[in-house]
Design a protein around this motif. Structure first.
Motif, PDB file in Angstrom:
ATOM      1  N   GLU A   1       0.841  -1.205   0.000  1.00 53.52           N
ATOM      2  CA  GLU A   1       0.000   0.000   0.000  1.00 53.52           C
ATOM      3  C   GLU A   1       0.868   1.244   0.000  1.00 53.52           C
ATOM      4  N   LEU A   2       0.454   2.243  -0.770  1.00 50.71           N
ATOM      5  CA  LEU A   2       1.174   3.514  -0.849  1.00 50.71           C
ATOM      6  C   LEU A   2       0.864   4.370   0.373  1.00 50.71           C
ATOM      7  N   VAL A   3       1.873   5.168   0.775  1.00 55.72           N
ATOM      8  CA  VAL A   3       1.711   6.034   1.943  1.00 55.72           C
ATOM      9  C   VAL A   3       1.697   7.502   1.522  1.00 55.72           C
ATOM     10  N   THR A   4       2.755   7.937   0.883  1.00 61.57           N
ATOM     11  CA  THR A   4       2.899   9.346   0.526  1.00 61.57           C
ATOM     12  C   THR A   4       3.859   9.450  -0.653  1.00 61.57           C
ATOM     13  N   PRO A   5       3.658  10.461  -1.522  1.00 59.52           N
ATOM     14  CA  PRO A   5       2.690  11.566  -1.485  1.00 59.52           C
ATOM     15  C   PRO A   5       1.364  11.170  -2.121  1.00 59.52           C
TER      16      PRO A   5
ATOM     17  N   VAL B   1       9.649  12.539  -1.791  1.00 63.07           N
ATOM     18  CA  VAL B   1      10.057  11.208  -1.333  1.00 63.07           C
ATOM     19  C   VAL B   1       8.819  10.315  -1.367  1.00 63.07           C
ATOM     20  N   PHE B   2       8.884   9.251  -2.142  1.00 58.67           N
ATOM     21  CA  PHE B   2       7.787   8.296  -2.261  1.00 58.67           C
ATOM     22  C   PHE B   2       7.975   7.201  -1.211  1.00 58.67           C
ATOM     23  N   GLN B   3       6.897   6.888  -0.494  1.00 58.50           N
ATOM     24  CA  GLN B   3       6.966   5.864   0.550  1.00 58.50           C
ATOM     25  C   GLN B   3       5.792   4.898   0.412  1.00 58.50           C
ATOM     26  N   TRP B   4       6.046   3.631   0.710  1.00 54.56           N
ATOM     27  CA  TRP B   4       5.007   2.605   0.692  1.00 54.56           C
ATOM     28  C   TRP B   4       5.298   1.579   1.778  1.00 54.56           C
ATOM     29  N   VAL B   5       4.284   0.815   2.142  1.00 50.33           N
ATOM     30  CA  VAL B   5       4.432  -0.211   3.173  1.00 50.33           C
ATOM     31  C   VAL B   5       4.065  -1.560   2.571  1.00 50.33           C
ATOM     32  N   THR B   6       4.720  -2.609   3.052  1.00 55.76           N
ATOM     33  CA  THR B   6       4.515  -3.950   2.527  1.00 55.76           C
ATOM     34  C   THR B   6       4.784  -4.969   3.616  1.00 55.76           C
TER      35      THR B   6
ATOM     36  N   ASN C   1      15.211  -3.735  -3.284  1.00 52.60           N
ATOM     37  CA  ASN C   1      14.403  -4.075  -2.108  1.00 52.60           C
ATOM     38  C   ASN C   1      14.391  -2.904  -1.121  1.00 52.60           C
ATOM     39  N   ILE C   2      13.578  -1.882  -1.422  1.00 53.45           N
ATOM     40  CA  ILE C   2      13.451  -0.700  -0.571  1.00 53.45           C
ATOM     41  C   ILE C   2      11.983  -0.330  -0.467  1.00 53.45           C
ATOM     42  N   ASN C   3      11.637   0.547   0.485  1.00 50.20           N
ATOM     43  CA  ASN C   3      10.252   1.013   0.598  1.00 50.20           C
ATOM     44  C   ASN C   3      10.151   2.540   0.640  1.00 50.20           C
TER      45      ASN C   3
ATOM     46  N   VAL D   1       0.358  10.894 -11.107  1.00 50.42           N
ATOM     47  CA  VAL D   1      -0.040   9.627 -10.498  1.00 50.42           C
ATOM     48  C   VAL D   1       1.195   8.743 -10.379  1.00 50.42           C
ATOM     49  N   TRP D   2       1.162   7.844  -9.373  1.00 49.91           N
ATOM     50  CA  TRP D   2       2.290   6.914  -9.222  1.00 49.91           C
ATOM     51  C   TRP D   2       1.813   5.574  -8.677  1.00 49.91           C
ATOM     52  N   GLN D   3       2.600   4.552  -8.954  1.00 49.16           N
ATOM     53  CA  GLN D   3       2.270   3.197  -8.540  1.00 49.16           C
ATOM     54  C   GLN D   3       3.564   2.407  -8.327  1.00 49.16           C
ATOM     55  N   ILE D   4       3.484   1.413  -7.443  1.00 50.21           N
ATOM     56  CA  ILE D   4       4.626   0.537  -7.142  1.00 50.21           C
ATOM     57  C   ILE D   4       4.311  -0.876  -7.633  1.00 50.21           C
ATOM     58  N   GLN D   5       5.302  -1.498  -8.253  1.00 50.40           N
ATOM     59  CA  GLN D   5       5.211  -2.904  -8.641  1.00 50.40           C
ATOM     60  C   GLN D   5       6.166  -3.734  -7.781  1.00 50.40           C
TER      61      GLN D   5
END
Length: 367
Positions: free
Chosen positions: A205-209, A227-232, A278-280, A299-303
């Motif tokens: 799941e994405l956190v910010t921005p 700074v893009f951040q996500w949690v997994t 391998n970073i978040n 817009v942004w997304q993580i794979q």
């Protein structure tokens, strides 16, 4: 009641690429050495760290798999002065599981067995698929297989039911111990124990921005290098990639449509995602990308990518929208920065009609 073949299948599912050691004559392990005839050496190991194992990788009729998880080589000790005579060798193996999902809340031995290899005069290559009750020959040598112990039928039923519910091997720690004996001798010539951690990543799941398209108040940022951040969930062998694209309301009917358009990152339009490792968290770079522009939406997304027993596997996060602002844009002026930092609710509480800071403005670096 499940057949013996089904029981062997569960054994094969639990015995997955767990052996990763050199011959103990070359290491500091307890067993092996110049006084022994043979030792065990890893010949190959599946170098791609497999995160998820699928039931579809195995044949339910035979319990077999064509996946090359590992190969072991039983090696003669050529340093011995006396020539080696013909030997009957015995490989004893034990499989242990710690998996609360399957009801094993502590490390539990579930399978024990033997492979008796007859008339050995040279090296013997053992594949992971050879550890089966149906094995009758290895490297041209006749083999007598034997399973000494395995779980009760109720435990086996529960294990198979758990596996079939998800189609994957449940999360947990799977250990395998193998000992090499000369026939009629009680002291092992060599011994190796290895384990593998199995986990199936689900949460991303994405956190910010940014945020949802319907909630544009909290999507504003004041930097073109955010700074893009996500949690997994736990996945040390997963790799991540990012994609950022401009969102144009008059051109795109949805966030996903914008994400399929020209990307700011990766710069190469032949790539879907910019590889991160391998970073978040990741800061937007100052070169090698299309710069972010104030006043525009993005817009942004993580794979997430990882290896499974059926090949590479990818999963995608949700999509976030954000707008790049400049201090002073909008009716709120530079107070918009404070609103972004503390949130709309707290901002209205302090600067609203009855707020303690109503009417105050920014002057220099202070209010």
């Amino acid at each position: 009641m499940f057949s013996l073949k089904t029981n062997i299948l569960i054994f094969q599912l639990c015995f997955l690429g767990i052996l990763t050691a050199e011959c103990s004559n070359l290491t500091d392990q307890t067993f092996g050495g110049a006084d022994k005839d043979f030792c065990i050496q890893e010949e190959t190991f599946n170098e791609s760290r497999i995160v998820t194992f699928y039931v579809s990788s195995f044949d339910f009729n035979t319990g077999e798999t064509d996946i090359d998880f590992f190969r072991y080589r039983i090696v003669q000790d050529y340093d011995q002065i006396n020539p080696i005579t013909t030997r009957n060798l015995i490989l004893e193996y034990t499989i242990s599981i710690y998996s609360p999902q399957m009801g094993f809340h502590s490390k539990t031995d579930i399978f024990e067995g033997k492979l008796k290899i007859l008339g050995v005069t040279g090296d013997v290559v053992v594949h992971n698929s050879d550890f089966s009750i149906y094995t009758d020959a290895i490297s041209g040598y006749d083999v007598i297989p034997q399973i000494d112990s395995y779980p009760s039928q109720s435990v086996m039923d529960n294990m198979l039911s758990t596996i079939m519910q998800t189609g994957k091997l449940p999360d947990g720690n799977y250990s395998f111990t193998v000992e090499l004996f000369n026939e009629n001798e009680s002291t092992p010539m060599d011994r190796i124990e290895r384990s593998i951690e199995v986990y199936s990543p689900v949460f991303l799941e994405l956190v910010t921005p940014g945020g949802n398209l319907s909630d544009t108040t909290d999507t504003k940022i004041f930097s073109t290098y955010p700074v893009f951040q996500w949690v997994t969930d736990y996945c040390p062998d997963c790799d991540y990639g990012i994609r950022v694209c401009e969102f144009m309301p008059d051109r795109h009917s949805s966030l996903s449509e914008a994400l399929d358009d020209v990307s700011n990152i990766p710069l190469s339009q032949s790539e879907d995602f910019y590889k991160l490792g391998n970073i978040n968290s990741f800061q937007y770079p100052s070169s090698g990308v299309i710069d972010l522009q104030p006043g525009k939406y993005y817009v942004w997304q993580i794979q997430r990518s990882f290896q499974s027993s059926v090949g590479p596997e990818n999963s995608l996060s949700n999509i976030h929208l954000f707008k790049v602002e400049s201090p002073g844009i909008g009716e709120g002026g530079e107070l918009e920065i404070i609103q972004t930092l503390i949130g709309e609710g707290k901002y209205n509480e302090l600067f609203g009609r009855d707020g303690e800071l109503r009417g105050f403005k920014i002057s220099g670096g202070s209010i």
